[in-house]
Design a protein around this motif. Structure first.
Motif, short mmCIF file in Angstrom:
data_model
loop_
_atom_site.label_atom_id
_atom_site.label_comp_id
_atom_site.label_asym_id
_atom_site.label_seq_id
_atom_site.Cartn_x
_atom_site.Cartn_y
_atom_site.Cartn_z
N LYS A 216 1.18 -1.29 0.12
CA LYS A 216 0.19 0.14 -0.22
C LYS A 216 0.93 1.22 -0.43
O LYS A 216 2.07 1.05 0.74
CB LYS A 216 -0.97 0.03 1.12
N PRO A 217 -0.04 2.36 -0.90
CA PRO A 217 1.57 3.86 -0.39
C PRO A 217 1.17 4.14 0.72
O PRO A 217 -0.21 4.12 0.87
CB PRO A 217 1.00 4.12 -1.46
N THR A 218 2.12 4.90 1.12
CA THR A 218 2.04 5.57 2.26
C THR A 218 1.02 7.07 1.79
O THR A 218 1.73 7.95 0.97
CB THR A 218 3.03 6.25 3.08
N VAL A 219 0.82 7.36 2.70
CA VAL A 219 -0.26 8.71 2.82
C VAL A 219 -0.11 9.83 3.81
O VAL A 219 -0.55 9.86 4.37
CB VAL A 219 -1.57 8.49 2.36
N TYR A 220 0.36 10.99 3.23
CA TYR A 220 0.04 11.69 4.88
C TYR A 220 -1.14 13.17 3.78
O TYR A 220 -0.99 13.22 2.79
CB TYR A 220 1.23 12.85 4.64
N ILE A 221 -2.14 13.42 4.85
CA ILE A 221 -3.13 14.60 3.90
C ILE A 221 -2.99 15.65 5.51
O ILE A 221 -3.27 15.41 6.02
CB ILE A 221 -4.70 13.84 3.92
N GLU A 222 -2.92 16.70 5.12
CA GLU A 222 -3.30 17.87 5.85
C GLU A 222 -4.76 19.03 5.11
O GLU A 222 -4.61 19.42 3.92
CB GLU A 222 -2.12 18.50 5.65
N CYS A 223 -5.53 19.49 6.51
CA CYS A 223 -5.84 20.55 6.78
C CYS A 223 -5.30 21.92 5.45
O CYS A 223 -4.46 22.10 6.83
CB CYS A 223 -7.04 20.47 7.44
N ALA A 224 -5.28 22.26 4.54
CA ALA A 224 -4.14 23.36 4.41
C ALA A 224 -4.79 25.12 4.06
O ALA A 224 -4.92 25.28 3.29
CB ALA A 224 -3.71 23.50 2.79
N TYR A 225 -5.27 24.95 5.72
CA TYR A 225 -6.44 25.96 5.88
C TYR A 225 -5.19 27.30 6.18
O TYR A 225 -5.98 28.27 6.27
CB TYR A 225 -6.87 25.54 7.60
N LYS A 226 -4.52 26.87 7.04
CA LYS A 226 -3.48 28.18 7.98
C LYS A 226 -2.56 28.88 7.11
O LYS A 226 -1.85 29.59 7.41
CB LYS A 226 -2.66 27.38 9.07
N GLY A 227 -2.05 27.79 5.83
CA GLY A 227 -1.08 28.75 4.70
C GLY A 227 0.07 27.83 4.60
O GLY A 227 0.06 26.56 6.43
N PRO A 228 0.74 28.05 4.15
CA PRO A 228 2.16 26.73 4.37
C PRO A 228 2.90 27.00 5.06
O PRO A 228 3.59 26.52 5.76
CB PRO A 228 2.98 27.26 3.33
N ASP A 229 3.23 28.09 6.33
CA ASP A 229 3.88 28.57 7.05
C ASP A 229 3.03 27.68 8.54
O ASP A 229 4.40 27.31 9.24
CB ASP A 229 4.52 29.92 7.48
N THR A 230 2.65 26.95 9.09
CA THR A 230 2.02 27.20 9.44
C THR A 230 1.27 25.33 9.16
O THR A 230 -0.22 25.80 8.87
CB THR A 230 0.77 27.55 10.42
N TYR A 231 1.70 24.29 9.89
CA TYR A 231 0.52 23.29 9.36
C TYR A 231 0.06 22.68 10.11
O TYR A 231 -0.51 23.38 10.81
CB TYR A 231 1.95 22.00 10.24
N GLY A 232 -1.45 22.52 9.20
CA GLY A 232 -2.60 22.33 8.94
C GLY A 232 -2.86 21.07 9.97
O GLY A 232 -2.01 20.43 9.92
N ILE A 233 -3.77 20.61 10.47
CA ILE A 233 -3.96 19.13 10.99
C ILE A 233 -3.91 18.32 10.24
O ILE A 233 -4.60 17.96 8.36
CB ILE A 233 -6.01 18.99 11.75
N SER A 234 -4.35 17.05 10.08
CA SER A 234 -3.55 15.84 9.95
C SER A 234 -4.92 14.59 10.68
O SER A 234 -5.50 15.17 11.48
CB SER A 234 -2.43 15.29 9.54
N TYR A 235 -5.14 13.80 10.38
CA TYR A 235 -6.22 12.72 11.00
C TYR A 235 -6.14 11.70 11.19
O TYR A 235 -4.85 11.62 10.29
CB TYR A 235 -7.70 12.75 9.86
N GLY A 236 -6.31 10.84 11.78
CA GLY A 236 -6.53 9.17 11.95
C GLY A 236 -7.36 8.56 11.81
O GLY A 236 -7.29 8.59 10.66
N ASP A 237 -7.73 7.96 12.04
CA ASP A 237 -8.45 6.89 11.46
C ASP A 237 -10.40 7.31 11.59
O ASP A 237 -11.55 6.49 12.48
CB ASP A 237 -8.92 5.62 12.43
N VAL A 238 -10.50 8.74 10.93
CA VAL A 238 -11.60 9.68 11.20
C VAL A 238 -11.46 10.21 9.94
O VAL A 238 -10.41 10.80 9.64
CB VAL A 238 -11.38 10.34 12.83
N ALA A 239 -12.79 10.89 9.58
CA ALA A 239 -12.67 11.70 8.38
C ALA A 239 -12.06 11.48 7.48
O ALA A 239 -11.97 10.48 6.24
CB ALA A 239 -12.32 13.15 9.43
N TRP A 240 -10.37 12.72 6.85
CA TRP A 240 -10.05 11.73 5.45
C TRP A 240 -9.05 10.72 5.66
O TRP A 240 -8.87 10.12 5.19
CB TRP A 240 -9.09 13.49 6.04
#
Length: 384
Positions: A216-240
């Motif tokens: 399986k490919p490894t995947v990172y998903i991020e809510c890009a709400y705050k802009g590139p200078d601040t990392y947004g939330i990622s998700y465990g086994d919920v939502a995305w």
């Protein structure tokens, strides 16, 4: 003889009256005769709720649920929403504009405030006197105490609350939530048509994933709400994160976050060097945020994604080196369109196996069949 003659008409009259009441007094959804009709349902939070049937007026405590409600209710949906929060206007202004353009009166729907910023106005909701207030399970996770307090006060005022879920377990509970909407509004057939369409799409993806072999490919998903200078939330086994797993991806956030949504450190991300990066965008007003949606062009989405791709250390991540960086409309994390996200993720994770799948075409088809507004803009995006 006289007594017999006068008795016959009286008995006839009684019989006629009895027949009339027998026909007009049929039991329907918990009501009889002139009594108010009610229905008792179990909502997505497991609560038993009794409310007027069919629902004729409602308050949406996440106004982005307008997409689901309008799909299920169909013609006349706009007159049934008598109050909502500011989420649609402030975070999905592109969709808000599309709805208001076609249904101008929606611009006048009262704002009852939000639970997440302590502006929720119970008194305003009580004054509106809706048949039901629609909330979402995620509000327990993000705004637990405020949600419990609101529930207590609305219960005291005699206003029922029904919870939906398109977030906590999206690919399981979305169809159940649509059926629940259909049930309380008397639009069960329409809701079932949507559910059938949804099931056809996701089951097609699942059946093909069963045949996929290899790592399986490894995947990172991020809510890009705050802009590139601040990392947004990622998700465990919920939502995305739950959609990543169902689409055959190995979510690097799940071992750390479990079933929570939080920010991962940049060091962890770079060290993990995932095969796929997915950034979620919306019509946010936050400076530097990833812009996607009904009014975003491909150029706008690309120009706002580039600063994220150029973050320090990202040039060493497999996803960037191999040009596997993607964008998806953030609203699909909390609404019925998560089945399109499943299609997109499967295609991105296994491009050869799903090369004939076109998520954008699926979106257009769903809009033609069920949505009161037209498809437009950039909602699914390949950066390279």
């Amino acid at each position: 003889m006289r007594n017999n003659l006068t008795t016959i008409p009286i008995l006839t009259i009684i019989l006629i009256v009895f027949l009339i009441f027998s026909v007009s007094g049929c039991v329907t959804k918990g009501g009889t005769g002139d009594q108010a009709k009610t229905i008792t349902v179990t909502d997505m939070a497991g609560r038993s709720v009794t409310l007027k049937y069919p629902v004729e007026s409602l308050v949406l405590m996440d106004s982005t649920c307008t997409a689901e409600f309008s799909s299920v209710y169909g013609e006349g949906f706009d007159s049934k929403i008598i109050g909502w929060d500011n989420n649609l206007r402030d975070n999905s202004g592109d969709i808000y504009e599309k709805y208001v353009e076609k249904y101008p009166a929606m611009a006048e729907i009262p704002d009852v405030g939000s639970l997440d910023d302590n502006t929720f106005n119970v008194e305003k909701v009580v004054a509106l006197n809706p048949d039901v207030v629609i909330m979402h399970d995620w509000e327990f996770m993000w705004d637990g105490e405020a949600t419990k307090e609101a529930l207590a006060r609305l219960d005291q005022a005699g206003i029922p609350v029904v919870f939906l879920d398109f977030y906590m377990d999206p690919l399981t509970n979305s169809t159940k939530s649509m059926q629940l909407l259909g049930k309380i509004t008397g639009k069960e057939q329409r809701a079932q048509e949507i559910v059938d369409y949804y099931d056809e799409k996701v089951n097609s993806i699942y059946s093909r994933l069963e045949k996929v072999q290899g790592k399986k490919p490894t995947v990172y998903i991020e809510c890009a709400y705050k802009g590139p200078d601040t990392y947004g939330i990622s998700y465990g086994d919920v939502a995305w994160g739950a959609i990543v797993k169902k689409a055959g991806g190995d979510n690097i956030a799940e071992p750390i976050l479990l079933n929570k949504s939080k920010v991962l450190s940049s060091e962890y991300l770079v060290n993990q060097s995932p095969d796929i990066i997915i950034l979620t965008g919306r019509n946010w007003s936050t400076p530097g945020s990833l812009r996607m949606g009904y009014t975003s062009t491909l150029d706008v989405t690309k120009s706002t994604m580039t600063p994220f791709v150029n973050r320090p250390g990202w040039d060493t991540i497999n996803a960037v080196e191999n040009q596997n960086v993607y964008g998806i409309y953030h609203g699909y994390c909390t609404d019925i369109f998560n089945f399109v996200a499943l299609e997109a993720f499967a295609k991105w994770f296994y491009p050869e196996e799903f090369k004939d799948v076109d998520p954008a075409e699926t979106l257009k088809e769903y809009h033609r069949k069920f949505m009161p507004i037209d498809y437009s803009g950039t909602l699914v995006y390949n950066y390279y």
